[in-house]
Write a protein that holds these residues in place. Structure first.
Motif, PDB file in Angstrom:
ATOM      1  N   MET A   1      12.922   1.592   2.637  1.00 53.64           N
ATOM      2  CA  MET A   1      12.287   2.756   1.815  1.00 53.64           C
ATOM      3  C   MET A   1      11.016   3.256   2.520  1.00 53.64           C
ATOM      4  O   MET A   1      10.369   2.694   3.454  1.00 53.64           O
ATOM      5  N   ILE A   2      10.935   4.565   2.316  1.00 55.74           N
ATOM      6  CA  ILE A   2       9.991   5.235   3.161  1.00 55.74           C
ATOM      7  C   ILE A   2       8.563   4.971   2.308  1.00 55.74           C
ATOM      8  O   ILE A   2       8.534   5.176   1.147  1.00 55.74           O
ATOM      9  N   PRO A   3       7.713   4.826   3.124  1.00 50.45           N
ATOM     10  CA  PRO A   3       6.216   4.527   2.539  1.00 50.45           C
ATOM     11  C   PRO A   3       5.660   5.755   1.780  1.00 50.45           C
ATOM     12  O   PRO A   3       5.879   6.851   2.126  1.00 50.45           O
ATOM     13  N   ALA A   4       4.793   5.662   0.626  1.00 45.74           N
ATOM     14  CA  ALA A   4       4.335   6.728  -0.088  1.00 45.74           C
ATOM     15  C   ALA A   4       3.102   6.720   0.141  1.00 45.74           C
ATOM     16  O   ALA A   4       2.223   5.842  -0.101  1.00 45.74           O
ATOM     17  N   LEU A  30      -4.052   4.259  11.653  1.00 42.67           N
ATOM     18  CA  LEU A  30      -3.266   3.319  11.300  1.00 42.67           C
ATOM     19  C   LEU A  30      -2.073   3.192  12.642  1.00 42.67           C
ATOM     20  O   LEU A  30      -1.615   2.121  12.894  1.00 42.67           O
ATOM     21  N   ILE A  31      -1.913   4.199  13.296  1.00 43.90           N
ATOM     22  CA  ILE A  31      -0.889   4.363  14.321  1.00 43.90           C
ATOM     23  C   ILE A  31      -1.582   3.716  15.538  1.00 43.90           C
ATOM     24  O   ILE A  31      -0.901   2.863  16.150  1.00 43.90           O
ATOM     25  N   GLU A  32      -2.879   3.952  15.893  1.00 42.11           N
ATOM     26  CA  GLU A  32      -3.548   3.332  16.884  1.00 42.11           C
ATOM     27  C   GLU A  32      -3.410   1.591  16.778  1.00 42.11           C
ATOM     28  O   GLU A  32      -3.578   0.839  17.722  1.00 42.11           O
ATOM     29  N   ALA A  33      -3.444   1.252  15.330  1.00 40.97           N
ATOM     30  CA  ALA A  33      -3.504  -0.119  15.033  1.00 40.97           C
ATOM     31  C   ALA A  33      -2.228  -0.849  15.179  1.00 40.97           C
ATOM     32  O   ALA A  33      -2.156  -2.172  14.671  1.00 40.97           O
ATOM     33  N   GLY A  34      -1.114   0.055  15.411  1.00 38.80           N
ATOM     34  CA  GLY A  34       0.139  -0.425  15.576  1.00 38.80           C
ATOM     35  C   GLY A  34       1.024  -0.342  14.372  1.00 38.80           C
ATOM     36  O   GLY A  34       2.292  -1.108  14.215  1.00 38.80           O
ATOM     37  N   LEU A  35       0.613   0.211  13.204  1.00 40.04           N
ATOM     38  CA  LEU A  35       1.584   0.498  12.199  1.00 40.04           C
ATOM     39  C   LEU A  35       2.646   1.495  12.703  1.00 40.04           C
ATOM     40  O   LEU A  35       2.129   2.661  13.264  1.00 40.04           O
ATOM     41  N   ARG A  36       3.968   1.382  12.011  1.00 36.01           N
ATOM     42  CA  ARG A  36       5.078   2.382  12.591  1.00 36.01           C
ATOM     43  C   ARG A  36       5.525   2.909  10.978  1.00 36.01           C
ATOM     44  O   ARG A  36       5.206   2.433   9.865  1.00 36.01           O
ATOM     45  N   ASP A  37       6.121   4.052  11.252  1.00 33.16           N
ATOM     46  CA  ASP A  37       6.652   4.739  10.070  1.00 33.16           C
ATOM     47  C   ASP A  37       5.626   5.128   9.220  1.00 33.16           C
ATOM     48  O   ASP A  37       5.651   5.164   7.817  1.00 33.16           O
ATOM     49  N   LEU A  58       1.892   3.098   0.379  1.00 35.22           N
ATOM     50  CA  LEU A  58       1.054   2.474   1.301  1.00 35.22           C
ATOM     51  C   LEU A  58      -0.486   2.707   1.128  1.00 35.22           C
ATOM     52  O   LEU A  58      -1.289   2.022   1.421  1.00 35.22           O
ATOM     53  N   PHE A  59      -0.568   3.996   0.550  1.00 41.23           N
ATOM     54  CA  PHE A  59      -1.949   4.582   0.517  1.00 41.23           C
ATOM     55  C   PHE A  59      -2.129   5.368  -0.632  1.00 41.23           C
ATOM     56  O   PHE A  59      -1.472   6.356  -0.658  1.00 41.23           O
ATOM     57  N   SER A  60      -3.031   5.017  -1.464  1.00 41.69           N
ATOM     58  CA  SER A  60      -3.332   6.115  -2.532  1.00 41.69           C
ATOM     59  C   SER A  60      -4.703   5.815  -3.167  1.00 41.69           C
ATOM     60  O   SER A  60      -5.585   5.029  -2.674  1.00 41.69           O
ATOM     61  N   GLN A  61      -5.058   6.392  -4.417  1.00 38.38           N
ATOM     62  CA  GLN A  61      -6.378   6.180  -5.074  1.00 38.38           C
ATOM     63  C   GLN A  61      -5.989   6.290  -6.494  1.00 38.38           C
ATOM     64  O   GLN A  61      -5.083   6.949  -7.011  1.00 38.38           O
ATOM     65  N   THR A  62      -6.230   5.074  -7.177  1.00 40.07           N
ATOM     66  CA  THR A  62      -5.940   4.932  -8.787  1.00 40.07           C
ATOM     67  C   THR A  62      -7.193   4.436  -9.572  1.00 40.07           C
ATOM     68  O   THR A  62      -7.867   3.843  -9.154  1.00 40.07           O
TER      69      THR A  62
END
Length: 269
Positions: A1-4, A30-37, A58-62
């Motif tokens: 599944m593609i992260p939102a 996030l990419i520098e810290a090693g997260l992919r996709d 993955l990331f939002s505001q609620t």
């Protein structure tokens, strides 16, 4: 599944470049810290209050109130933003009662029997906070002749301008952005009162996000919200920092709910 990924709470069309700049900086961390996709771009179509929070988020505001009610158990808070908007104090915000400049009202009590424009029935700044404020003067009785749901704070402001309501309760951060980007429209409205304070709207990720990813998100977000080299990414969103508020701070929103009920005003009406 593609992260939102999305920033739906403060998302005027005029703000898309600022929101994209903020996400671009966070994505790089996030990419520098090693997260992919990690998604390239934000989704600008997500509603501020969806039916549920996606497991792929993955990331939002609620908004804080639905996180304690209809969305309870669906998200993890990553941090509470500190805004420079009028009405904010550290990691808190509030709502302003806004009326047309042509309104004869000079205080909240003058609006009794009027039409209230409501962004969402589960909104903190649009429903929960004004309910608590109005409970002090409603006397346990319906205060408004009619409550009209609009679907969002900007929509409530637009309908005020069109004469379709007498008052709306607007998140002070939304109001600051709206005044900044639409000064001609803002000149036709004024603030007549304010609500009690509340923890600001937190950044979140899905409860399904792995703990290691949550830790990376928190660290990257703190860097983005505090490091001098990212000042340009923050300024367009009026961000001055990030705080880590305890869960009890957001549970306090339910205290406002209880207090309104004890004053005989359990529903904004």
């Amino acid at each position: 599944m593609i992260p939102a990924v999305s920033l739906p709470m403060y998302n005027l069309p005029e703000m898309r470049p600022a929101n994209s700049r903020f996400w671009g900086a966070l994505r790089g961390l996030l990419i520098e810290a090693g997260l992919r996709d990690v998604p390239q771009a934000l989704s600008f179509e997500r509603r501020p209050v969806p039916e549920r929070l996606e497991a792929t988020m993955l990331f939002s505001q609620t908004c804080g109130y639905p996180l304690e009610t209809v969305f309870k158990g669906q998200a993890v808070r990553l941090g509470t933003p500190v805004y420079t908007a009028p009405g904010c104090d550290g990691p808190t915000h509030r709502a302003f009662f806004v009326v047309p400049t042509t309104s004869p009202a000079t205080r909240l009590g003058d609006l009794k029997g009027g039409v209230f424009l409501l962004n969402s029935p589960v909104s903190n700044s649009g429903m929960n906070l004004p309910r608590r404020a109005l409970a002090e003067i409603a006397g346990g009785q319906p205060f408004f002749r009619e409550v009209i749901e609009t679907g969002g704070h900007p929509a409530s402001l637009d309908r005020l301008l069109r004469g379709e309501g007498d008052v709306a309760s607007i998140d002070c951060v939304t109001y600051a952005f709206w005044r900044h980007h639409r000064p001609a429209d803002a000149a036709r409205l004024r603030i007549i009162g304010e609500t009690p304070p509340s923890p600001a709207i937190p950044f979140v990720t899905s409860i399904a996000t792995p703990p290691a990813t949550v830790a990376i998100l928190r660290a990257a977000l703190r860097t983005l919200c505090t490091a001098p080299r990212y000042a340009e990414a923050r300024v367009g969103l009026m961000l001055a920092g990030l705080d880590d508020l305890p869960d009890a701070s957001y549970r306090g929103l339910l205290r406002y709910e209880r207090e309104a009920a004890e004053l005989g005003y359990p529903r904004l009406m």
